[in-house]
Structure formats: structure tokens, C-alpha cells
Design an enzyme around this catalytic site. Structure first.
Site, PDB file in Angstrom:
ATOM      1  N   HIS A  52      40.335  30.991  37.784  1.00 57.70           N
ATOM      2  CA  HIS A  52      41.308  29.954  37.462  1.00 57.70           C
ATOM      3  C   HIS A  52      40.992  29.336  36.099  1.00 57.70           C
ATOM      4  O   HIS A  52      39.924  28.788  35.899  1.00 57.70           O
ATOM      5  CB  HIS A  52      41.277  28.869  38.545  1.00 57.70           C
ATOM      6  CG  HIS A  52      42.423  27.916  38.485  1.00 57.70           C
ATOM      7  ND1 HIS A  52      43.732  28.341  38.472  1.00 57.70           N
ATOM      8  CD2 HIS A  52      42.455  26.564  38.440  1.00 57.70           C
ATOM      9  CE1 HIS A  52      44.524  27.282  38.427  1.00 57.70           C
ATOM     10  NE2 HIS A  52      43.774  26.203  38.404  1.00 57.70           N
TER      11      HIS A  52
ATOM     12  N   SER B 255      47.167  25.433  35.149  1.00 59.06           N
ATOM     13  CA  SER B 255      47.258  24.927  36.507  1.00 59.06           C
ATOM     14  C   SER B 255      48.361  23.877  36.636  1.00 59.06           C
ATOM     15  O   SER B 255      49.537  24.178  36.434  1.00 59.06           O
ATOM     16  CB  SER B 255      45.896  24.399  36.954  1.00 59.06           C
ATOM     17  OG  SER B 255      45.833  24.265  38.353  1.00 59.06           O
TER      18      SER B 255
ATOM     19  N   ASP C 107      42.345  34.359  40.529  1.00 58.76           N
ATOM     20  CA  ASP C 107      42.933  33.042  40.272  1.00 58.76           C
ATOM     21  C   ASP C 107      43.413  32.422  41.576  1.00 58.76           C
ATOM     22  O   ASP C 107      44.606  32.381  41.876  1.00 58.76           O
ATOM     23  CB  ASP C 107      44.083  33.191  39.268  1.00 58.76           C
ATOM     24  CG  ASP C 107      44.590  31.842  38.756  1.00 58.76           C
ATOM     25  OD1 ASP C 107      43.961  30.815  39.052  1.00 58.76           O
ATOM     26  OD2 ASP C 107      45.613  31.841  38.057  1.00 58.76           O
TER      27      ASP C 107
END
Length: 612
Positions: A335, A156, A306
Site C-alpha cells: 500500500h 489511499s 495492496d
């Protein structure tokens, strides 16, 4: 382009789990990292943890190592309550445990304005952090334990930081693996299709206040940080009493607030009113991708669930940096790959060892080991319902397109039917629930995805095909090509793809969003290559609808790999709201959407379908 290869061992010459098995640890982790402050160009001190491989009993240790960098706003390490034995690094500990025992130095940095670092954050992924990453790389290669070769990775925010480091052109950077991260913060993250994700903004703001201000009562709401033994960020070694840490946290009180900051970027690349050089491009990797040297190897990883477009980010990075050694891995993940999202999963947890592929990548390009990676296909995707991996030579993997036409009687047909219209009044109270692709990107724990999807499309404008006579595999971006009119000068357009199995079970497959204001298509720039319709989302390209006028609007759905089984029906659905995640468009004026179909207005769905 090539179709995916068959599943199983043939998807890889050496599968990731097999590679892990043949690459056992050769070193030990240190009992504790070396932790210190490193001063930046403006005097701001960043907290850094250095984890160096330690020799196993009876073995010697090399003097120098390649280094993996991780830049995090989520604490490089928590301080644990006295006597506690939990994991002090829930965000990056898996990378430490993967790389250090296999001969890499791992350096984890609290980005400025976070953790134990000093400074104030003026942005989400601030350009100041990009310059900090360059200076940290300078510091690393000057250390006696560095062999002068640097890589970066992380999930991320950390993945985008790896992009930014590579974009500095630092000569020591040889490989990056951005995992589950954006290429464009605007459309991949906060404004998919130009529609603001209001709930993501609110919840993520609360998380960052909890972390940056050391508000532990807020962190209990986030499962990843709810450990009662966590006592804020770990001070560096030179600050045993936490005096410097307290000073740093006081500086963090001046950090920007996400709920106030993100609404400033209603249009992509529009500068802030007080800073003509700062826009949404400033915190998006695509804007500086021209600085990535062509010899830097890149592994892009994402999952089919995601968030609002992180998989698009992985694909756009792969397509854009086509001069670089590059690899693309798209799996059945949410995610960060915390959960296997396939409804037919064997277990809830993501069991596929994608970190084995990350290790092989860095072994090949950073440690310069003979891994055989160059003999593997550059693209690997996982097909849900088929429950198998596929290899491909390019994106998109499936060149064939199957067209289904929207028709009277809520039908999907293989050819256009008679001319007609269907209407839908946007329901501003309707949503998609709270077990969706959006929860995990806000730090909300999710273990089931769209388990309550049955019946939701009945409240939408839906069109359904006849039962399939054979299995069909979808791999890529579906595209809704619609002829629409609205009673209002703007509308939120939400398109959903569903499989209705022979027994009536309804399975959410994917979705696409577009604010009608941003319907104008544009040519993708060289720094942002796509294989789906591109929008600039800029103010000069935005235009209200003329109420009642039919316009052709193409809406790309998020990519996926999914097997539709024989006997199943395919459903396409249109809605005007998702109250659980997005605001009203337009405010207080639910539009009446009129969809035209037939020979002169051939509304249709284009599906990249191959034979199963």
C-alpha cells in the site's frame, strides 16, 4: 485481449525513469506555503496550504499554473518543534516536491473534521467532503495564480478523494490519478468477500483518534507519524497562536469512531437505520462515477500486495470508465509503494519511479505538454519472479486459462479424477501472521511479506500439482471453482495459492476470501465493471447454507502477476479462518467443510497462465 509484451525497455517507449531524467525541475519550492482558511457553503472553515513554484535565480515565473489538489485526513502539514528540520508533510510531501518544481501549483487541504480544519466527521470519506472538493476547485480557479485547469491525486484516502472530485463534474477538472485507492470501500477495503477485517478497523480507529484529537501518545505506534518533533497539526497563517486550531480540535472530538461506524455496514448498500440515503455506497467512488465527464483522464495505480482489494479497485475503475482516456499501472508494491514486495527484489525499498509515470500523466493531460504518452500501451504490470515489466492493451492481459482439478491424494490434476471428498474442520486459532497484505493498510509498518508462510498451508485443506516442466506466467485473477458443503449455515472461505519451488521453498502468491452467506453471484452494474465473479453483498441476496448440502461456489482470488518456475509445484489451499485479521464465521461454531471432486463435482482452480 493481448498477452503482455516482453520486459525491459519495450514495456514503455519512454520508461518512467527516462521521462523523469528529461523533465528536470525548472522552479524552486517556496520557503513555506501560503496557509489559510477557506469557508465552505455551511460556514465550515477548511485549512489549505498553497505551494506555488518560485523562479530560479535569474529566471522569471509564469503568472498562472495548473493546479494539483490533494485532500487529506492525515494532516496537510505537521507543526514541528522549534529548531527541528524534519519533513513536516510525511503524507503528501513527495507530491509537493515532484510537481511544484516542475511548474504546478499544489494545494493540500485538511478535510473537514481533521488537521486544522473545523467541522465534525460523520463518515469515512463523507459525502460532505465531496461537496467540499467542488467548492475548493471553485476557489482554486478564482485565484490569480490559477490557469483554470485542475487535477487531483494522492495515495489511499486521497486517491478516493480525487475520484470524488472528478465525480462532481467540475469543468476545471481535467485529470485525476487515484493511487492505491478503492473503488468500493466495502469489498476493496473493509469487507473483502463480505468478511469484516476486524483488526484493520481497530487499528485504523486508533490512528484517526491520534490524529483527529491530537493524541500524540497514540501516534508513536505508527512509524509514519512517530517523529518526536511533531507537535500536532500546523495552524494556518492567520492563527499564529493556535487559538483557532484548538477550537477546531475541540470540534473533532465529535467525530465518528471507525470501530462503531463500520459494523453498521454488514451488508453493502444497506442504508443506516437513521438515514435512508446513507449506505456503504455513499463513501465509495463507484456510486457517483456517472458524474465523471468523459474527457477527464484517469491513471489508476496499485500493487499486488495492496491490502484486501485495492488492486481490484484500480482495475474496476479502469474497466468502468472506458469512455475516458485511461491508464492502469500495477506493480510489485504494498500500500503506497513503500516496499517492493517481490521475494526476489533487488532492494527492500520500492525503487521503480512510479511517480515519473504520474508526472508524465499530468504533464500530458493537465499541463498539455507533448509527452508521447498516447503512444504507450494503456496497461503496465510487473511480473514477480520474472522481475520484469510487461505492457498490454487491455485487462485481463492473458486470455488463456489453465484448469487444474482437485483430486484424491491431495493432488491437482489436469483432468478430473475419481469422485471423492476431503474434509477440513475450521481452526479458529489459525491465522496468516502479521507480515501480510493487511498490515500496511492499517498504518502498520511492514518490510517483509509472508516470510513465515512455510508450513501454514499444512494446517489447511491443500492440493498440490506435479512439478511444472517449463516456466509459466500467471497474470490476472485466479478463480477457485469449488463444490462445497458445510456443517454450519455459514462459513468463512479462505483460499490461498502457493508456489512450492524445486528446493521446497514455499511462496505465498495470492488469496481469495468469501463469506458463504454471500455466495450468490450477480451481474455487475454499469458503474462497477469486473472481469471476476461479482457479488452484490446485499441483504436480499444473502442466504444461509443448508448444512450438509453440496453447493458450487466460485471464489475469485486477488490478481497478481507471478512466474512459476520450471520444477515448481502449484498448491491450492482452503481454510475456514484467519484469526489474525478476521472474526469467526459463524461465532463459536467452527464449521466442518467437505470438498467434493470428480466428474460430477469438478472442483478446480482456473489460472490465467501463459508460457514463461
Amino acid at each position: 485481449m493481448s498477452a503482455p509484451s516482453p520486459a525491459g525497455p519495450s514495456a514503455w517507449r519512454v520508461a518512467p525513469d527516462a521521462y523523469l531524467a528529461q523533465r528536470p525541475p525548472g522552479f524552486a519550492l517556496p520557503a513555506r506555503p501560503d496557509s489559510r482558511y477557506v469557508a465552505m457553503r455551511d460556514g465550515c472553515r477548511l485549512a489549505v496550504d498553497v505551494h506555488l513554484p518560485q523562479p530560479l535565480p535569474g529566471a522569471s515565473r509564469p503568472e498562472r499554473f495548473p493546479t494539483i489538489l490533494l485532500f487529506t485526513p492525515y494532516y496537510r502539514r505537521f507543526r514541528l518543534r522549534a529548531g527541528a528540520t524534519g519533513e513536516a508533510n510525511p503524507n503528501s510531501g513527495k507530491f509537493r516536491d515532484l510537481f511544484v518544481p516542475r511548474g504546478y501549483a499544489v494545494v493540500i487541504v485538511d478535510v473537514r473534521g481533521t488537521g486544522a480544519s473545523f467541522g465534525t466527521r460523520d463518515s469515512f470519506r463523507s459525502p460532505k467532503e465531496r461537496e467540499d472538493s467542488r467548492e475548493i476547485a471553485d476557489w482554486v480557479v478564482a485565484q490569480p495564480w490559477s490557469n483554470g485547469r485542475v487535477g487531483a491525486t494522492g495515495v489511499s484516502y486521497l486517491g478516493a478523494a480525487a475520484d470524488f472530485l472528478a465525480s462532481t463534474g467540475h469543468p476545471a477538472v481535467k485529470a485525476i490519478a487515484p493511487l492505491f485507492s478503492v473503488w468500493d470501500t466495502y469489498s476493496d477495503n473493509y469487507f473483502p468477500g463480505g468478511i469484516a477485517l476486524k483488526e484493520l478497523t481497530r487499528v485504523y480507529d486508533e490512528l484517526m483518534v491520534g490524529l483527529d484529537h491530537d493524541r500524540r501518545e497514540l501516534l508513536k505506534n505508527y512509524v509514519y507519524y512517530a517523529n518526536p518533533d511533531f507537535e500536532g497539526p500546523q495552524p494556518v497563517d492567520e492563527d499564529p497562536d493556535g487559538v483557532l486550531l484548538a477550537e477546531a480540535i475541540r470540534e473533532h472530538l465529535g467525530n465518528f469512531r471507525q470501530t462503531e461506524f463500520m459494523p453498521e455496514f454488514r451488508f453493502r448498500e444497506e442504508p443506516l437505520p437513521y438515514d435512508p440515503d446513507f449506505s456503504s455506497a455513499s463513501f465509495s467512488p463507484y456510486s457517483v462515477s456517472g458524474g465523471v465527464r468523459p474527457d477527464v483522464a484517469i491513471l489508476s495505480v496499485s500493487g499486488w500486495m495492496d491490502g484486501a482489494g485495492y488492486m481490484n479497485g484500480a482495475i474496476a475503475r479502469f474497466l468502468t470508465l472506458d469512455r475516458n482516456p485511461r491508464h492502469l499501472l500495477l506493480g510489485p508494491w504494498d500500500h503506497g509503494a513503500r516496499i517492493d514486495v517481490s521475494p526476489w527484489r533487488r532492494s527492500q525499498e520500492a525503487s521503480f519511479p512510479y511517480l515519473g509515470e504520474v508526472l508524465r500523466f499530468f504533464d500530458h493531460y493537465l499541463a498539455e505538454r507533448d509527452t508521447g504518452l498516447d503512444a504507450e500501451a494503456p496497461v503496465h504490470v510487473y511480473a514477480m519472479h520474472a522481475e520484469e515489466w510487461r505492457a498490454a492493451t487491455s485487462w485481463p492481459p492473458v486470455p488463456e486459462t489453465t484448469v487444474l482439478h482437485l483430486a484424491a491424494g491431495a493432488r491437482l490434476l489436469s483432468a478430473p479424477g475419481a469422485a471423492g471428498t476431503a474434509e477440513h474442520r475450521a481452526d479458529f486459532s489459525a491465522g496468516t501472521g502479521h507480515g501480510t497484505r493487511y498490515e500496511r493498510i492499517a498504518g502498520i509498518n511492514s518490510t517483509l511479506y509472508y516470510a513465515d508462510w512455510a508450513g501454514r498451508t499444512d494446517r489447511m485443506l491443500s492440493f498440490t500439482s506435479e512439478p511444472l516442466t517449463a516456466d509459466r506466467d500467471l497474470v490476472g485473477h485466479p478463480l477457485a471453482d469449488l463444490w462445497l458443503a458445510s456443517s454450519e449455515p455459514d462459513a468463512g472461505l479462505f483460499v490461498y495459492l502457493t508456489e512450492i519451488e524445486a528446493d521446497g521453498a514455499e511462496r505465498y502468491v495470492t488469496e481469495g476470501l468469501l463469506r458463504a452467506l454471500h455466495r450468490k453471484e450477480a451481474r455487475a452494474p454499469e458503474t462497477y465493471r469486473t472481469t471476476w465473479p461479482f457479488r452484490s453483498f446485499r441483504r436480499e441476496d444473502a442466504a444461509p447454507l443448508v448444512p450438509g448440502r453440496v453447493e458450487r461456489i466460485r471464489i475469485p482470488l486477488l490478481p497478481t502477476a507471478w512466474r512459476f518456475k520450471a520444477g515448481s509445484r502449484i498448491r491450492i489451499s482452503l481454510a475456514g479462518a484467519d484469526a489474525d485479521h478476521c472474526g469467526q464465521i459463524p461465532h463459536g461454531r467452527p464449521p466442518r467443510l467437505s470438498l467434493s471432486f470428480g466428474p460430477d463435482a469438478p472442483s478446480r482452480i482456473e489460472l490465467p497462465l501463459a508460457a514463461g
